[in-house]
Design a protein around this motif. Structure first.
Motif, PDB file in Angstrom:
ATOM      1  N   ALA A  37       3.102 -63.228  11.804  1.00 48.65           N
ATOM      2  CA  ALA A  37       1.823 -63.488  11.132  1.00 48.65           C
ATOM      3  C   ALA A  37       0.875 -62.333  11.414  1.00 48.65           C
ATOM      4  CB  ALA A  37       1.229 -64.798  11.618  1.00 48.65           C
ATOM      5  N   ILE A  38       0.288 -61.792  10.342  1.00 44.92           N
ATOM      6  CA  ILE A  38      -0.647 -60.673  10.499  1.00 44.92           C
ATOM      7  C   ILE A  38      -1.998 -61.123   9.968  1.00 44.92           C
ATOM      8  CG2 ILE A  38      -1.155 -58.322   9.738  1.00 44.92           C
ATOM      9  CD1 ILE A  38       2.036 -58.089   9.643  1.00 44.92           C
ATOM     10  N   LYS A  39      -2.928 -61.208  10.902  1.00 40.96           N
ATOM     11  CA  LYS A  39      -4.266 -61.716  10.560  1.00 40.96           C
ATOM     12  C   LYS A  39      -5.260 -60.572  10.660  1.00 40.96           C
ATOM     13  CE  LYS A  39      -2.826 -65.825  12.979  1.00 40.96           C
ATOM     14  NZ  LYS A  39      -2.916 -66.553  14.221  1.00 40.96           N
ATOM     15  N   ASP A  40      -6.227 -60.587   9.760  1.00 41.38           N
ATOM     16  CA  ASP A  40      -7.260 -59.560   9.796  1.00 41.38           C
ATOM     17  C   ASP A  40      -8.618 -60.163   9.477  1.00 41.38           C
ATOM     18  OD1 ASP A  40      -8.042 -59.269   6.863  1.00 41.38           O
ATOM     19  OD2 ASP A  40      -5.897 -58.868   6.717  1.00 41.38           O
ATOM     20  N   ILE A  44      -1.263 -59.188  15.278  1.00 41.59           N
ATOM     21  CA  ILE A  44       0.131 -59.441  14.883  1.00 41.59           C
ATOM     22  C   ILE A  44       0.665 -60.521  15.815  1.00 41.59           C
ATOM     23  CG2 ILE A  44       2.436 -58.462  14.583  1.00 41.59           C
ATOM     24  CD1 ILE A  44       1.117 -55.722  14.290  1.00 41.59           C
ATOM     25  N   ASP A  45       1.005 -61.679  15.235  1.00 42.61           N
ATOM     26  CA  ASP A  45       1.523 -62.803  16.018  1.00 42.61           C
ATOM     27  C   ASP A  45       3.023 -62.931  15.776  1.00 42.61           C
ATOM     28  OD1 ASP A  45      -1.257 -65.143  15.892  1.00 42.61           O
ATOM     29  OD2 ASP A  45      -0.438 -63.931  17.530  1.00 42.61           O
ATOM     30  N   ILE A  46       3.774 -62.956  16.864  1.00 40.33           N
ATOM     31  CA  ILE A  46       5.224 -63.128  16.729  1.00 40.33           C
ATOM     32  C   ILE A  46       5.594 -64.469  17.346  1.00 40.33           C
ATOM     33  CG2 ILE A  46       7.506 -62.137  17.247  1.00 40.33           C
ATOM     34  CD1 ILE A  46       5.786 -60.283  15.577  1.00 40.33           C
ATOM     35  N   SER A  47       6.321 -65.296  16.619  1.00 41.73           N
ATOM     36  CA  SER A  47       6.771 -66.586  17.167  1.00 41.73           C
ATOM     37  C   SER A  47       8.128 -66.920  16.567  1.00 41.73           C
ATOM     38  CB  SER A  47       5.754 -67.679  16.868  1.00 41.73           C
ATOM     39  OG  SER A  47       5.559 -67.777  15.463  1.00 41.73           O
ATOM     40  N   TYR A  48       8.722 -67.999  17.099  1.00 43.03           N
ATOM     41  CA  TYR A  48      10.078 -68.379  16.668  1.00 43.03           C
ATOM     42  C   TYR A  48      10.121 -69.873  16.413  1.00 43.03           C
ATOM     43  CZ  TYR A  48      15.120 -69.274  16.927  1.00 43.03           C
ATOM     44  OH  TYR A  48      16.395 -69.683  16.653  1.00 43.03           O
ATOM     45  N   GLU A  49      10.632 -70.243  15.180  1.00 45.19           N
ATOM     46  CA  GLU A  49      10.814 -71.663  14.853  1.00 45.19           C
ATOM     47  C   GLU A  49      12.281 -72.006  15.086  1.00 45.19           C
ATOM     48  OE1 GLU A  49       9.624 -72.306  10.800  1.00 45.19           O
ATOM     49  OE2 GLU A  49       7.486 -72.115  11.249  1.00 45.19           O
ATOM     50  N   LYS A  50      12.511 -72.736  16.184  1.00 44.40           N
ATOM     51  CA  LYS A  50      13.905 -72.994  16.560  1.00 44.40           C
ATOM     52  C   LYS A  50      14.609 -73.899  15.546  1.00 44.40           C
ATOM     53  CE  LYS A  50      16.731 -73.892  20.562  1.00 44.40           C
ATOM     54  NZ  LYS A  50      16.841 -74.384  21.917  1.00 44.40           N
ATOM     55  N   GLN A  51      13.859 -74.885  15.038  1.00 42.95           N
ATOM     56  CA  GLN A  51      14.522 -75.860  14.142  1.00 42.95           C
ATOM     57  C   GLN A  51      15.028 -75.193  12.862  1.00 42.95           C
ATOM     58  OE1 GLN A  51      11.431 -75.949  15.161  1.00 42.95           O
ATOM     59  NE2 GLN A  51       9.963 -76.498  13.551  1.00 42.95           N
ATOM     60  N   ASN A  52      14.303 -74.179  12.364  1.00 42.30           N
ATOM     61  CA  ASN A  52      14.735 -73.506  11.143  1.00 42.30           C
ATOM     62  C   ASN A  52      15.445 -72.195  11.418  1.00 42.30           C
ATOM     63  OD1 ASN A  52      13.317 -75.474   9.750  1.00 42.30           O
ATOM     64  ND2 ASN A  52      11.439 -74.255   9.762  1.00 42.30           N
TER      65      ASN A  52
END
Lengths: 133, 750
Positions: B399-402, B385-393
């Motif tokens: 994102a959940i990858k398996d 489980i990837d957590i990130s932040y797009e400041k511009q938007n």
């Protein structure tokens, strides 16, 4: 040159023939006119056909072919018969009751001119109705 | 026009000619025939009379000759000769010119011609001019005149008539022919000029009307056709939806019956003492519990799906910590991942906002759905489980990858459709209902985001969902560093063990089993509970007894829960009343709150939720309870602390606090106090809002909590203020309550 145009010319010519005959007190123009028509009627070398052949190379006068109809009447063209009738009617007053039926050529002349203008010839219509081609 | 011309040229063969020409021809023929008919008899008469006149003139000439010849010097022989000449021909005028004299006899005529002859009479030379007037010639010339006149007139008249007919009849007909030709080729906008006052005008008018009617009918037909097409399309859609639902029902039937089989089966075994040991019995009960929860989860999914289809799914925005939500989800998923020997990783790609302004519950639901799917369809490897932040938007990206089975392009296309999974055989192999993704997609869209998926068959998948973060720089901060302690989720759902509660609770529930179950639950925690079977009974008990809390079902005979609460509040009943309902729709929770319920608990009743709710309104007896459970209202404070408003309190709040403090470690008490002070402004704001909205029972609850907590933590002044405010509220003195609120604000601001 269509038969319509020929009738118009024939009517005008007959009119002039009658005037000249009366003015000069001679029958020769009438005889010439009638003779010309008789020639066309007998030989079927009609002025219209000759002119069209010269211009277009073939006869453009529509002839209704009735291949199914084998009657002898249907083989005779109404235009030819018309010429016979016209020439006969033009000559008739010269020999039969000239004082009574003198108007017949004039009548023929006016009807020919009108047939040329309107393209409606009652005589030809009658002949076709009778069974001629 | 060509067709008309062609038709005209064929008139020699048939009567199908132009009408104008026909009319002209018939008219002219008639005129010519009539002209000749009238002129021929006239000419005959004219000639007859001319002949008579001519004969008379000849006679007169002869008589004149006879009478005048001697006078004129002609002898009898000459006279006889001239007479013979006159009789033998049409002579009307004789002029004799001699050297002696000019003699004229007869009448000159216009239609005459002169024959000059030299006549030798008696050896004298005479020039005789004889004017012949030929009757025949005259008649001929007359005939020429008449004939020419008729011909010329008929020709000119025919031309005139032709022109006139063309103008009056032919042109209107041609316009009608042109009009009909264009209409037959598809032109629907042309119209005829209907201004004429004659029959053509009428025909034009009616043709125009006819075309208008045809156009209207065609339009109506087109509309009907389109409606029919739409109805057919809807019917086909409905049929397709019906088929889908049928297959869904079949699938659901399996999904529902499977856990039910376990629940019923194992319950039967336990009922008939089929367990060989206590451990086996516990194991069976675990299975029953597990399948029951699975069934509940399934039913919740179905409810969510119905909301999706009815466009009734809603979100409630509030600030929450994304880290806490993710960690909570991780804790729930860890067990499942461990069972399958799959590694579950969570990566935070800093910086990310400290708090997100969106729906915390729905965000967790989406993460749980996607991560559960990832774990479900992964047989070995890991789920990240990837957590990130797009400041511009201003978008939070999850994102959940398996490393699971992956999907092909075709399978991806039907991924988010309800009632369908990528492959039908998947549902048999891996289980699942195919609803989670549909619900998650709709939830993410409501949270102003979207879901995308990339997948490779046999390799794995990556589900990326973005939701609006609502980050405002002045009110929020970005986390740039994370410690271990930050990654601890709140213990929301830890089992509430080891606490004792004290208080009186009324349970109004018509179903015996639920009454017995809830009574058993609550009595285990030391609470005294009374029960009622319907709203009317509950109403009487509540008004005549002093309960700390009322738990009320909604659907009941005699008087239902809604009617009962309305009656209670009419009687100024201000104690907390909790609604117990099987209705899970959020708008009904709002409705319950509006009519007077303090809170709503949905069935099936979760023990933790029930106890967590109850302990807010009763006393907690066991001081070793965890931090969250200590911060609660102490309704029983009023029972334990003997006192009234105005300082006749035998045991002060400080005493209670000290008592608690002796039982707790100093640090823990200190933390409790700090935490309470932080939450105090929220309590005061909620209190103010309740007063403004005239929600007096809510205001009473808040004051009740403030009294309890302040008292527990030793804030005597605050406790007194809360007590005074509560009494004023009971008396309806709202101005005084507002004054006490100001004092509270002064307290925490200082």
């Amino acid at each position: 040159m269509s038969e319509r145009h020929f009738r118009l010319i024939m009517g005008a010519a007959l009119w002039l023939v009658l005037i000249s005959s009366a003015y000069y007190e001679t029958m020769y123009p009438i005889f010439a006119f009638a003779g010309f028509l008789l020639f066309e009627g007998i030989t079927n070398l009609r002025l219209t056909k000759i002119i069209n052949k010269i211009r277009y190379g073939k006869s453009t006068i529509h002839q209704e072919e009735s291949s199914c109809n084998t009657k002898w009447l249907n083989k005779i063209e109404s235009e030819r018969v018309l010429r016979f009738i016209v020439s006969g009617l033009v000559l008739l007053p010269s020999y039969v009751m000239p004082d009574i039926i003198w108007f017949v050529p004039w009548f023929i002349a006016s009807m020919l001119i009108l047939a040329g203008i309107t393209n409606i010839c009652p005589m030809v219509m009658f002949l076709k109705w009778s069974g001629l081609r | 026009m060509d067709s008309i011309k062609n038709a005209s040229q064929n008139l020699a063969r048939s009567w199908n000619g132009s009408i104008a020409i026909k009319i002209t021809a018939v008219t002219i023929w008639t005129i010519v025939v009539l002209s000749f008919s009238f002129t021929v008899p006239f000419m005959s008469t004219f000639e007859e009379s001319s002949k008579k006149a001519y004969t008379w003139q000849q006679y007169q000439l002869i008589e004149m000759l006879k009478e005048s010849s001697e006078e004129k010097g002609l002898n009898k022989q000459q006279t006889k000769r001239i007479e013979t000449l006159v009789n033998s021909s049409d002579i009307l005028f004789v002029k004799i010119i001699s050297k002696f004299d000019n003699l004229e006899f007869g009448t000159k005529s216009a239609n005459s011609y002169i024959l000059q002859s030299n006549v030798l009479i008696d050896s004298n030379k005479y020039d005789i001019y004889l004017e012949f007037t030929s009757l025949k010639r005259a008649a001929l010339l007359e005939r020429v005149k008449v004939g020419s006149s008729i011909v010329v007139f008929s020709v000119l008249f025919s031309l005139f008539l032709f022109w006139l007919n063309n103008k009056i009849i032919q042109k209107p007909f041609e316009s009608i022919i042109d009009f009909t030709q264009k209409v037959s080729k598809g032109s629907a906008d042309i119209r005829l000029d209907a201004d004429r006052g004659d029959e053509f005008g009428l025909v034009s008018k009616f043709l125009n009307e006819m075309l208008d009617t045809i156009n209207e009918n065609q339009q109506a037909l087109k509309i009907a056709n389109e409606e029919l097409k739409e109805e057919i399309y809807h019917r086909d859609e409905a049929l397709a939806a019906s088929q889908q639902k049928s297959s869904f029902l079949a699938n659901m039937s399996h999904e529902i019956r499977t856990p039910l089989t376990s629940i019923i089966g194992y319950s039967e075994r336990i009922r008939f003492d089929k367990a060989k040991s206590r451990d086996e019995e516990k194991h069976m009960l675990d299975i029953v519990l597990q399948n029951g929860n699975h069934l509940l989860h399934l039913i919740n999914d179905i409810l969510d799906l119905s909301k999706v289809e009815a466009n009734m799914l809603e979100i409630e925005k509030s600030y929450f910590s994304i880290i806490k939500v993710v960690e909570h989800a991780r804790r729930l998923l860890n067990e499942r991942a461990a069972e399958k020997n799959i590694q579950l990783e969570v990566n935070y790609n800093l910086p990310i906002p400290e708090n997100i302004n969106n729906d915390a519950i729905r965000t967790k639901q989406v993460i749980l759905n996607l991560a559960s799917n990832a774990i479900q369809f992964t047989e070995y490897g890991k789920v990240i489980i990837d957590i990130s932040y797009e400041k511009q938007n201003d978008m939070l990206v999850i994102a959940i990858k398996d490393s699971g089975i992956g999907m092909s392009e075709d399978e991806l296309e039907k991924l988010f459709k309800p009632f369908s999974q990528a492959d039908v055989s998947i549902s048999r192999r891996f289980g699942g209902t195919g609803l989670g993704l549909t619900i998650s997609k709709r939830l993410v869209e409501l949270m102003h985001g979207g879901i995308t998926v990339q997948s490779v068959k046999g390799i794995g998948s990556c589900f990326t969902c973005k939701i609006k973060a609502g980050f405002i720089e002045s009110e929020n901060t970005l986390i740039t560093e994370l410690n271990e302690s930050d990654l601890v989720a709140p213990e929301y759902e830890q089992p509430v063990e080891g606490i004792s509660l004290k208080g009186r609770v009324l349970l109004v529930e018509d179903t015996y089993e639920i009454r017995a179950l809830v009574k058993a639950y609550i009595e285990d925690y030391g609470i005294h509970i009374d029960t009622a079977e319907n709203g009317k009974e509950g109403l009487e008990l509540a008004l005549n007894n002093n309960y700390d809390l009322v738990l009320m079902d909604i659907q009941m005979p005699v008087m239902n829960g809604k009617q009962a609460i309305v009656e209670l509040r009419k009687h100024n009943y201000i104690k907390p009343v909790i609604a117990l309902t099987a209705d899970a729709l959020r708008e009904h929770a709002t409705e319950f709150s509006d009519i007077g319920f303090t809170e709503t608990l949905t069935k099936p009743i979760i023990i933790n939720d029930l106890i967590s709710c109850i302990q807010k309104y009763v006393s907690i007896v066991n001081p070793t309870a965890q931090e969250y459970n200590i911060i609660s209202t102490t309704a029983s404070f009023e029972h334990d602390v003997q006192g009234t408003v105005g300082g006749e309190v035998e045991t002060t709040a400080t005493d209670v606090c000290n008592e608690i403090g002796e039982l707790l470690e100093d640090d823990l008490l200190y933390n409790l106090k700090i935490k309470y002070l932080k939450q105090l402004p929220d309590y005061v704001n909620n209190l103010k809002q309740s007063i403004d909205n005239n929600e007096l029972h809510k205001a009473h609850d808040i004051l009740h909590q403030l009294k309890g907590i302040s008292g527990s933590l030793g804030y005597q002044k605050l406790t007194d203020i809360a007590v005074v405010a509560s009494e004023c509220l009971n008396k309806g003195q709202l101005d005084e309550v507002n004054n006490q609120i100001i004092l509270m604000e002064t307290f925490y601001l200082s």
